[in-house]
Design a protein around this motif. Structure first.
Motif, PDB file in Angstrom:
ATOM      1  N   ASP A 228     -92.948 -10.274 -76.219  1.00  0.00           N
ATOM      2  CA  ASP A 228     -93.010 -11.602 -75.599  1.00  0.00           C
ATOM      3  C   ASP A 228     -92.401 -12.639 -76.538  1.00  0.00           C
ATOM      4  OD1 ASP A 228     -94.587 -11.330 -73.016  1.00  0.00           O
ATOM      5  OD2 ASP A 228     -95.812 -10.193 -74.422  1.00  0.00           O
ATOM      6  N   TYR A 229     -91.459 -13.383 -76.012  1.00  0.00           N
ATOM      7  CA  TYR A 229     -90.785 -14.362 -76.867  1.00  0.00           C
ATOM      8  C   TYR A 229     -90.857 -15.765 -76.292  1.00  0.00           C
ATOM      9  CZ  TYR A 229     -87.156 -14.056 -73.320  1.00  0.00           C
ATOM     10  OH  TYR A 229     -86.479 -14.091 -72.130  1.00  0.00           O
ATOM     11  N   ASP A 230     -91.397 -15.888 -75.083  1.00  0.00           N
ATOM     12  CA  ASP A 230     -91.362 -17.190 -74.410  1.00  0.00           C
ATOM     13  C   ASP A 230     -92.358 -18.163 -75.061  1.00  0.00           C
ATOM     14  OD1 ASP A 230     -93.335 -15.350 -72.930  1.00  0.00           O
ATOM     15  OD2 ASP A 230     -93.967 -17.382 -72.425  1.00  0.00           O
ATOM     16  N   GLY A 231     -92.170 -19.440 -74.743  1.00  0.00           N
ATOM     17  CA  GLY A 231     -92.938 -20.498 -75.399  1.00  0.00           C
ATOM     18  C   GLY A 231     -94.425 -20.470 -75.116  1.00  0.00           C
ATOM     19  N   GLU A 232     -94.840 -19.790 -74.070  1.00  0.00           N
ATOM     20  CA  GLU A 232     -96.262 -19.793 -73.732  1.00  0.00           C
ATOM     21  C   GLU A 232     -96.975 -18.537 -74.233  1.00  0.00           C
ATOM     22  OE1 GLU A 232     -94.040 -21.449 -71.502  1.00  0.00           O
ATOM     23  OE2 GLU A 232     -95.017 -23.101 -72.546  1.00  0.00           O
ATOM     24  N   PHE A 233     -96.366 -17.377 -74.019  1.00  0.00           N
ATOM     25  CA  PHE A 233     -97.049 -16.116 -74.337  1.00  0.00           C
ATOM     26  C   PHE A 233     -96.601 -15.489 -75.660  1.00  0.00           C
ATOM     27  CE2 PHE A 233     -97.607 -16.421 -69.743  1.00  0.00           C
ATOM     28  CZ  PHE A 233     -98.944 -16.122 -69.606  1.00  0.00           C
ATOM     29  N   GLY A 234     -95.422 -15.818 -76.123  1.00  0.00           N
ATOM     30  CA  GLY A 234     -94.929 -15.208 -77.357  1.00  0.00           C
ATOM     31  C   GLY A 234     -95.734 -15.712 -78.556  1.00  0.00           C
ATOM     32  N   THR A 235     -95.885 -14.873 -79.564  1.00  0.00           N
ATOM     33  CA  THR A 235     -96.600 -15.322 -80.766  1.00  0.00           C
ATOM     34  C   THR A 235     -95.579 -15.673 -81.860  1.00  0.00           C
ATOM     35  OG1 THR A 235     -96.913 -13.012 -81.355  1.00  0.00           O
ATOM     36  CG2 THR A 235     -98.765 -14.135 -80.316  1.00  0.00           C
ATOM     37  N   VAL A 236     -96.042 -16.469 -82.813  1.00  0.00           N
ATOM     38  CA  VAL A 236     -95.111 -17.220 -83.644  1.00  0.00           C
ATOM     39  C   VAL A 236     -94.093 -16.365 -84.415  1.00  0.00           C
ATOM     40  CG1 VAL A 236     -96.789 -17.445 -85.543  1.00  0.00           C
ATOM     41  CG2 VAL A 236     -94.925 -19.060 -85.360  1.00  0.00           C
ATOM     42  N   LEU A 237     -94.540 -15.332 -85.075  1.00  0.00           N
ATOM     43  CA  LEU A 237     -93.608 -14.610 -85.937  1.00  0.00           C
ATOM     44  C   LEU A 237     -92.578 -13.821 -85.117  1.00  0.00           C
ATOM     45  CD1 LEU A 237     -92.768 -14.044 -88.762  1.00  0.00           C
ATOM     46  CD2 LEU A 237     -94.621 -12.406 -88.977  1.00  0.00           C
ATOM     47  N   ASN A 238     -93.056 -13.142 -84.069  1.00  0.00           N
ATOM     48  CA  ASN A 238     -92.100 -12.444 -83.193  1.00  0.00           C
ATOM     49  C   ASN A 238     -91.123 -13.438 -82.578  1.00  0.00           C
ATOM     50  OD1 ASN A 238     -93.414 -10.086 -83.782  1.00  0.00           O
ATOM     51  ND2 ASN A 238     -93.853  -9.527 -81.665  1.00  0.00           N
ATOM     52  N   ARG A 239     -91.620 -14.622 -82.233  1.00  0.00           N
ATOM     53  CA  ARG A 239     -90.724 -15.636 -81.648  1.00  0.00           C
ATOM     54  C   ARG A 239     -89.643 -16.056 -82.650  1.00  0.00           C
ATOM     55  NH1 ARG A 239     -91.073 -19.352 -77.949  1.00  0.00           N
ATOM     56  NH2 ARG A 239     -91.537 -21.206 -79.168  1.00  0.00           N
ATOM     57  N   PHE A 240     -90.047 -16.300 -83.887  1.00  0.00           N
ATOM     58  CA  PHE A 240     -89.058 -16.693 -84.898  1.00  0.00           C
ATOM     59  C   PHE A 240     -87.989 -15.606 -85.062  1.00  0.00           C
ATOM     60  CE2 PHE A 240     -92.098 -19.652 -87.490  1.00  0.00           C
ATOM     61  CZ  PHE A 240     -91.900 -20.662 -86.560  1.00  0.00           C
ATOM     62  N   LEU A 241     -88.428 -14.348 -85.080  1.00  0.00           N
ATOM     63  CA  LEU A 241     -87.470 -13.254 -85.288  1.00  0.00           C
ATOM     64  C   LEU A 241     -86.522 -13.127 -84.099  1.00  0.00           C
ATOM     65  CD1 LEU A 241     -89.976 -10.822 -86.939  1.00  0.00           C
ATOM     66  CD2 LEU A 241     -87.922 -11.749 -88.026  1.00  0.00           C
ATOM     67  N   MET A 242     -87.051 -13.341 -82.910  1.00  0.00           N
ATOM     68  CA  MET A 242     -86.205 -13.297 -81.717  1.00  0.00           C
ATOM     69  C   MET A 242     -85.236 -14.474 -81.714  1.00  0.00           C
ATOM     70  SD  MET A 242     -86.009 -15.031 -78.709  1.00  0.00           S
ATOM     71  CE  MET A 242     -85.051 -14.690 -77.238  1.00  0.00           C
ATOM     72  N   GLN A 243     -85.750 -15.653 -82.056  1.00  0.00           N
ATOM     73  CA  GLN A 243     -84.894 -16.849 -82.072  1.00  0.00           C
ATOM     74  C   GLN A 243     -83.744 -16.652 -83.062  1.00  0.00           C
ATOM     75  OE1 GLN A 243     -87.872 -19.857 -82.859  1.00  0.00           O
ATOM     76  NE2 GLN A 243     -88.447 -20.034 -80.706  1.00  0.00           N
ATOM     77  N   ALA A 244     -84.066 -16.073 -84.217  1.00  0.00           N
ATOM     78  CA  ALA A 244     -83.013 -15.804 -85.204  1.00  0.00           C
ATOM     79  C   ALA A 244     -81.980 -14.838 -84.621  1.00  0.00           C
ATOM     80  CB  ALA A 244     -83.631 -15.229 -86.476  1.00  0.00           C
ATOM     81  N   ALA A 245     -82.460 -13.843 -83.887  1.00  0.00           N
ATOM     82  CA  ALA A 245     -81.548 -12.820 -83.343  1.00  0.00           C
ATOM     83  C   ALA A 245     -80.582 -13.404 -82.311  1.00  0.00           C
ATOM     84  CB  ALA A 245     -82.348 -11.674 -82.730  1.00  0.00           C
ATOM     85  N   VAL A 246     -81.020 -14.424 -81.559  1.00  0.00           N
ATOM     86  CA  VAL A 246     -80.128 -14.973 -80.522  1.00  0.00           C
ATOM     87  C   VAL A 246     -79.414 -16.239 -80.995  1.00  0.00           C
ATOM     88  CG1 VAL A 246     -81.497 -14.019 -78.623  1.00  0.00           C
ATOM     89  CG2 VAL A 246     -81.940 -16.371 -79.379  1.00  0.00           C
ATOM     90  N   GLY A 247     -79.630 -16.627 -82.265  1.00  0.00           N
ATOM     91  CA  GLY A 247     -78.932 -17.803 -82.799  1.00  0.00           C
ATOM     92  C   GLY A 247     -79.561 -19.117 -82.370  1.00  0.00           C
ATOM     93  N   HIS A 248     -80.850 -19.097 -82.029  1.00  0.00           N
ATOM     94  CA  HIS A 248     -81.578 -20.311 -81.643  1.00  0.00           C
ATOM     95  C   HIS A 248     -82.300 -20.825 -82.895  1.00  0.00           C
ATOM     96  CE1 HIS A 248     -84.633 -22.783 -79.588  1.00  0.00           C
ATOM     97  NE2 HIS A 248     -83.893 -22.691 -78.496  1.00  0.00           N
ATOM     98  N   PRO A 249     -82.369 -22.153 -83.090  1.00  0.00           N
ATOM     99  CA  PRO A 249     -83.135 -22.631 -84.250  1.00  0.00           C
ATOM    100  C   PRO A 249     -84.605 -22.199 -84.139  1.00  0.00           C
ATOM    101  CG  PRO A 249     -81.920 -24.426 -83.197  1.00  0.00           C
ATOM    102  CD  PRO A 249     -81.777 -23.226 -82.305  1.00  0.00           C
ATOM    103  N   LEU A 250     -85.245 -21.986 -85.280  1.00  0.00           N
ATOM    104  CA  LEU A 250     -86.652 -21.562 -85.272  1.00  0.00           C
ATOM    105  C   LEU A 250     -87.512 -22.766 -84.907  1.00  0.00           C
ATOM    106  CD1 LEU A 250     -86.651 -19.473 -88.577  1.00  0.00           C
ATOM    107  CD2 LEU A 250     -85.815 -18.851 -86.291  1.00  0.00           C
ATOM    108  N   THR A 251     -88.256 -22.681 -83.815  1.00  0.00           N
ATOM    109  CA  THR A 251     -88.999 -23.836 -83.297  1.00  0.00           C
ATOM    110  C   THR A 251     -90.367 -23.944 -83.962  1.00  0.00           C
ATOM    111  OG1 THR A 251     -89.727 -22.417 -81.500  1.00  0.00           O
ATOM    112  CG2 THR A 251     -87.853 -23.873 -81.041  1.00  0.00           C
ATOM    113  N   VAL A 252     -90.453 -24.767 -84.981  1.00  0.00           N
ATOM    114  CA  VAL A 252     -91.737 -25.008 -85.651  1.00  0.00           C
ATOM    115  C   VAL A 252     -92.432 -26.141 -84.910  1.00  0.00           C
ATOM    116  CG1 VAL A 252     -92.832 -25.779 -87.785  1.00  0.00           C
ATOM    117  CG2 VAL A 252     -90.844 -24.253 -87.869  1.00  0.00           C
ATOM    118  N   HIS A 253     -93.651 -25.905 -84.446  1.00  0.00           N
ATOM    119  CA  HIS A 253     -94.401 -26.930 -83.707  1.00  0.00           C
ATOM    120  C   HIS A 253     -95.031 -27.915 -84.689  1.00  0.00           C
ATOM    121  CE1 HIS A 253     -94.987 -24.132 -79.973  1.00  0.00           C
ATOM    122  NE2 HIS A 253     -93.750 -24.537 -80.132  1.00  0.00           N
TER     123      HIS A 253
END
Ligand SMILES: NC(=O)c1ccc[n+]([C@@H]2O[C@H](COP(=O)([O-])OP(=O)(O)OC[C@H]3O[C@@H](n4cnc5c(N)ncnc54)[C@H](O)[C@@H]3O)[C@@H](O)[C@H]2O)c1
Length: 284
Positions: free
Chosen positions: A135-160
């Motif tokens: 899960d990578y989406d903003g609601e269900f994804g958890t922070v570390l997996n999200r950061f790693l996915m964001q890095a993989a697709v070239g999206h900035p890491l979204t720190v809340h």
């Protein structure tokens, strides 16, 4: 042992069911497929196909609750203060567990778990049809997996917010190992609920973002925090009970981050860009 895994089609439930089945337990999965409405980065088979691939099996349920209240002759639940409906359901669980342990002598272990990171386990790696969800989406994804996915697709890491939120973390493989330990060491009938902290390390969110940025070259972006939570907090938590039972933690420093990054890279073509940032606001 006969094990019922509720939510056994989910991120933690599925690899847990496989592990317990591999260990020779009879495993039964219950899941209403609610999570399947949310896209997984990894392509996941239907539960029937997953099980067909694995073979017939069953699992069991282990329920968590918490413990170290103030010294008193009467043991009461330590008051907890949930910050969301999600956490409020965990607080309700605690009360139900205490009730069932006291009134019916159920032997319950309440595992208080940190944020789980990682994707694959020995079993889910055996065949692509067994792959775990991501899960990578903003609601269900958890922070570390999200950061790693964001890095993989070239999206900035979204720190809340400031990224000063301090949270406990645990690798998926350790999460499952803890559950196995809890199953093997249940409380006695009539004992209060056994509460164990299922976590292996504590990190500040902005430090995690910096770590992932260093490893991958991603940019870090501080965005408005959609959640109602303390901007900065300290967290003091111990996992001595599980370590005492033999848990050997997998730490971020062990390099396992790359495993999750590799998965994110492999399936980045499946990412839906509009799902990456959180859209739900918890603050209204
Ligand atoms: N992932 C984490 O970082 C983390 C951290 C701490 C605690 N937890 C807890 O661990 C548990 C599992 O989390 P997860 O990350 O695997 O989540 P998940 O959403 O991937 O898995 C939950 C599963 O439960 C199923 N489900 C939901 N409602 C149901 C219902 N009413 N009846 C039957 N099935 C239902 C969903 O379809 C899903 O397959 C949850 O209780 C979660 O709060 C997870």
């Amino acid at each position: 042992m006969r094990v019922l895994v509720t939510g056994g089609d989910g991120f933690i439930g599925w690899p847990t069911a496989l592990r317990l089945s591999r260990r020779g337990h009879d495993v039964l999965i219950i899941d209403n497929y609610f999570r399947r409405r949310v896209i997984s980065l990894t392509p996941i088979e239907t539960l029937n196909d997953r099980i067909r691939c694995w073979h017939e099996g069953y699992v069991e349920v282990c329920i968590p609750l918490d413990g170290d209240g103030p010294p008193a002759r009467l043991e009461i639940l330590h008051p907890t203060s949930p910050g969301s409906v999600y956490h409020a359901t965990k607080v309700l669980d605690q009360t139900l567990f205490a009730f069932y342990a006291k009134n019916y002598g159920l032997r319950i272990t309440d595992l208080h778990q940190g944020v789980v990171w990682g994707t694959q386990t020995e079993e889910t790696r055996e065949d692509d049809r067994l792959i775990n969800r991501f899960d990578y989406d903003g609601e269900f994804g958890t922070v570390l997996n999200r950061f790693l996915m964001q890095a993989a697709v070239g999206h900035p890491l979204t720190v809340h917010g400031t990224g000063g939120q301090t949270r406990a973390f645990i690798n998926l493989n350790d999460s499952i190992a803890c559950l196995e330990l809890a199953l093997a060491h249940p409380p006695q009938a009539g004992e209060r609920v056994k509460i164990m902290n299922q976590m292996t390390e504590v990190h500040r969110v902005r430090d995690l973002a910096e770590l992932v940025a260093r490893l991958t070259g991603a940019e870090v972006s501080f965005v408005d925090n959609p959640r109602r939570e303390a901007a900065e907090n300290e967290l003091s938590v111990t996992n001595t009970a599980l370590r005492g039972l033999g848990l050997k933690p997998t730490l971020l420093a062990d390099g396992l981050l790359s495993e999750t990054y590799d998965i994110a890279q492999r399936f980045r073509h499946r990412a839906e860009a509009d799902k990456i940032s959180a859209t739900v606001r918890w603050t209204r």
